[in-house]
Every structure is written in structure tokens, then in C-alpha cells.
Design a protein around this motif. Structure first.
Motif, PDB file in Angstrom:
ATOM      1  N   TRP A  47      -5.626  34.034 -25.131  1.00 43.49           N
ATOM      2  CA  TRP A  47      -6.672  33.220 -24.508  1.00 43.49           C
ATOM      3  C   TRP A  47      -6.374  32.959 -23.037  1.00 43.49           C
ATOM      4  CZ3 TRP A  47      -5.123  28.580 -22.406  1.00 43.49           C
ATOM      5  CH2 TRP A  47      -3.882  28.083 -22.831  1.00 43.49           C
ATOM      6  N   THR A  95     -18.948  25.929 -26.327  1.00 41.77           N
ATOM      7  CA  THR A  95     -18.161  25.941 -27.565  1.00 41.77           C
ATOM      8  C   THR A  95     -18.850  26.742 -28.663  1.00 41.77           C
ATOM      9  OG1 THR A  95     -19.229  23.884 -28.217  1.00 41.77           O
ATOM     10  CG2 THR A  95     -17.108  23.695 -27.107  1.00 41.77           C
ATOM     11  N   TYR A 133      -9.806  24.928 -21.649  1.00 43.42           N
ATOM     12  CA  TYR A 133     -11.144  25.106 -22.213  1.00 43.42           C
ATOM     13  C   TYR A 133     -12.117  24.028 -21.749  1.00 43.42           C
ATOM     14  CZ  TYR A 133      -8.805  28.229 -25.547  1.00 43.42           C
ATOM     15  OH  TYR A 133      -8.067  29.213 -26.125  1.00 43.42           O
ATOM     16  N   VAL A 165     -14.411  28.620 -28.434  1.00 36.48           N
ATOM     17  CA  VAL A 165     -14.967  28.824 -27.095  1.00 36.48           C
ATOM     18  C   VAL A 165     -15.898  30.030 -27.155  1.00 36.48           C
ATOM     19  CG1 VAL A 165     -14.427  29.526 -24.739  1.00 36.48           C
ATOM     20  CG2 VAL A 165     -12.982  27.860 -25.887  1.00 36.48           C
ATOM     21  N   ASN A 179      -7.039  23.823 -31.334  1.00 38.70           N
ATOM     22  CA  ASN A 179      -6.412  24.068 -30.044  1.00 38.70           C
ATOM     23  C   ASN A 179      -5.180  23.190 -29.817  1.00 38.70           C
ATOM     24  OD1 ASN A 179      -9.802  23.927 -29.240  1.00 38.70           O
ATOM     25  ND2 ASN A 179      -8.715  25.852 -29.397  1.00 38.70           N
TER      26      ASN A 179
END
Lengths: 135, 220
Positions: free
Chosen positions: A48, B88, B83, B95, B57
Motif C-alpha cells: 500500500w 473508502t 489513507y 481504500v 488498518n
């Protein structure tokens, strides 16, 4: 009497204190091809974090990373030589290889994996590996 | 005798741990659970084989994969901070990466060195008719080429030719075809994400397919 009670207590505590299932970020890649054997923590690659900065094409087309966890046989020698992670982690685009603990940050013994993948989410194995002979 | 003491110890510690857990989470005591105690077997709980509710997360030191004893772990950026402000979804990283990119909330480089290089985007939808009653699949090249290069998929994963690729959900779930990325790094296959691909409704006159034999001689 107290001894057996104590054993009971300890066993319950062990159950309570045991680490829960990993809750790592979806697509965190653990690479443990050689790390455990070399006495290092396995490397954890935060997918990510990198996709925020680079499109897939940069690593998977330009740098030749295969779409397979542990499939690239990355070694520190290759990285220092400017291949794979070393194409950026060279002190120019990103921090360089002296920061061992930034990548080698996994819990020792964690197997190579893509965390949260569909295959990992399967409750039971769906097929038998051809490599292993049935007992 | 010994077994009895063992169980005594187990029950004692269970009560203790319950107290501990309650104290930590500061939850009100669950009356329903207490009432049901002794009637429902512990073997018959819901979600027996499912993982525990996921903390979304989690920061690296608490995510179970990073070693909290390692100094470097604490330097790493927690995903929630990164984020902030991104659109979302209900799966994966939670995400919507494609929307974030198209809305200009992300500026990932297409070239390692040059931030001004623009991707080679191809806007072409491929419709794949699905045999069963699910809506047909529309594969949009646009979001894929915004992230990837043609050579990432063609010709190794997908032969760039009409009707040349056999794709099914089992193959995808086991990590081939679309599953090379979807279910590993891009949005995963969950009951909430089916319609992201299966997005084209069947024609109004669509009927489940029948074999030639049953069409000629329908069952009576």
C-alpha cells in the motif's frame, strides 16, 4: 493439589495471552526466502505504501518484479547491485540499505506470504500440493 | 482427584481472565451469555472457523506481522495516516485506489525518476458473457492501464485475443488470471465486491442456457 491448580491456571493464561490472528494491512508481503536461515527478521514489504508513490508498472514492468510473493529470489547482493528494491533504495530515490530494520521488521519465523490473500482466507485447503506425496 | 483440581484451576482462571478482559475493554456484563451458560455447548459457537473481527488498518507494531521488538517497526508509517481523505470501500485496504487516482488524490509516478511521465491509457471495455445467471463481466482497460503496463498482463496472463481466455471464479480465487492481482493486492473477491466486475445486467429476454439435446427433446 496446588501444583495441578497452578498448571490449570497457566494453561488458561496461555490461551488468553497467545497472539491473536495477524491483523496486518491487506497485501503486506512477507518475504522469508533466506532471512530466517540467515538469522535476520523476514522482510515485510508494505504494498500500500509503495502504490501511493508508484504505479504498478514501475516495479512490475520496469524493474521486473514477478507477481509472486517470494518468487523474485531477492538477495542483499542484488539489492546493493541496484536490482529489485535497490533500484530505488539506494539513497537517491529512497533511503538506502543501511536501514536494515526498516524492511527486516517481521516476526521471526513468519512464512513468505501476501497477507489477507484469498488463498490465505480459505478455511480448508482446496487441493493437494503435487510436490508433497500423500501419507 | 488431580483432574478435579485441574478443572478447578481452569474454572478459576477462566473467571479471572473474564474479569481481566472486562476490565480492559470496560464492557458492560453480557446478561444473555450468562443466562445461556451451561445450556449451549462451546463447540457450537457462531463463526467457528472465521478469523476474529479485524482491526482495520492496524499500525505496524500491532498488526501481528511486524515485530514490535524491532526499532525500525516503530519508524514505519501507520496506514491510517496515509489513507486520510482517500475514498473508502468495504474490502481490501478499505481504500478505493482507482477512484483516489482518478480524483487526483494520489500522484503515483509512472516512471521511476520522472514525475511528469503520463501513463499510456487505453479506454476499451471488454464484455465477457457469463453462462450462469450472474450479470455479465465488463473489464475496463482504463483503470488497469492507469496503473499497469500492457506487458504486465499480455500475453502471459491473458492472451490478447477474443475468446482465447478461459476464466472462472475458482481459477481467480486460487490466484490465477484476474486472481494474480485481485485477491492479493487489488480489490479482493468478497460478497461485497461481486458487482464490481459482474456489472452488466443480462438482456431482458435472457434465459438459463440449455443443452442442444434438452432443447430438441424437452423433459416431460
Amino acid at each position: 493439589m496446588y501444583k495441578s491448580a497452578l498448571i490449570g491456571l497457566l494453561s488458561m493464561l496461555a490461551v488468553v495471552m497467545l497472539p491473536q490472528d495477524a491483523q496486518a494491512e491487506y497485501a503486506d508481503v512477507v518475504i522469508n526466502n533466506y532471512a530466517d536461515a540467515a538469522g535476520m527478521r523476514p522482510a515485510v514489504f508494505p504494498h500500500w505504501y509503495h502504490r501511493i508513490r508508484f504505479r504498478c508498472k514501475v516495479c512490475h514492468a520496469d524493474l521486473g518484479f514477478k507477481f509472486k510473493a517470494g518468487g523474485n529470489k531477492i538477495t542483499m547482493a542484488k539489492i546493493i547491485d541496484g536490482k529489485f528494491c535497490g533500484a530505488c533504495h539506494n539513497g537517491e530515490i529512497s533511503w538506502s540499505v543501511e536501514n536494515c530494520g526498516m524492511c527486516h521488521s517481521g516476526v521471526p519465523g513468519t512464512p513468505t506470504q501476501i497477507h489477507g490473500s484469498t488463498v490465505q482466507r480459505l478455511v480448508a485447503p482446496t487441493y493437494k500440493s503435487l510436490d508433497k506425496k500423500a501419507k | 482427584m488431580k483432574t478435579k483440581h485441574f478443572f478447578l484451576g481452569v474454572t478459576m482462571s477462566m473467571v479471572m481472565s473474564l474479569v481481566l478482559v472486562n476490565a480492559e475493554a470496560a464492557q458492560p456484563p453480557l446478561k444473555e451469555v450468562k443466562a445461556a451458560k451451561g445450556k449451549v455447548s462451546g463447540a457450537n459457537v457462531f463463526n467457528r472457523l472465521l478469523k476474529k473481527d479485524k482491526q482495520r488498518n492496524a499500525p505496524p507494531p500491532e498488526d501481528g506481522i511486524h515485530d514490535a521488538a524491532n526499532d525500525g517497526t516503530h519508524v514505519l508509517q501507520p496506514p491510517k495516516i496515509a489513507y486520510d481523505g482517500l475514498p473508502t470501500t468495504e474490502f481490501g485496504n478499505y481504500v478505493d485506489w482507482v477512484k483516489a487516482l482518478q480524483d487526483g488524490l494520489l500522484r503515483p509516478r509512472y516512471d521511476r525518476f520522472d514525475p511528469t511521465v503520463e501513463p499510456l491509457v487505453m479506454d476499451l471495455d471488454i464484455v465477457r458473457e457469463v453462462k450462469a445467471s450472474m450479470p455479465d463481466v465488463v473489464f475496463p482497460h482504463k483503470p488497469h492501464t492507469q496503473w499497469l503496463h500492457c506487458s504486465n498482463c499480455h500475453p502471459k496472463i491473458f492472451i490478447p485475443q477474443r475468446n482465447a481466455n478461459v476464466i472462472n471464479m475458482s481459477a481467480i480465487l486460487l490466484g490465477t488470471k484476474c486472481g494474480v492481482c485481485h485477491g492479493k493486492v487489488s480489490f479482493p473477491i468478497t460478497t461485497k465486491s461481486c458487482t464490481k466486475c459482474h456489472s452488466k445486467p443480462k438482456p431482458a429476454d435472457w434465459k438459463p442456457p440449455k443443452s442442444e439435446a434438452s432443447l430438441k427433446n424437452p423433459w416431460r
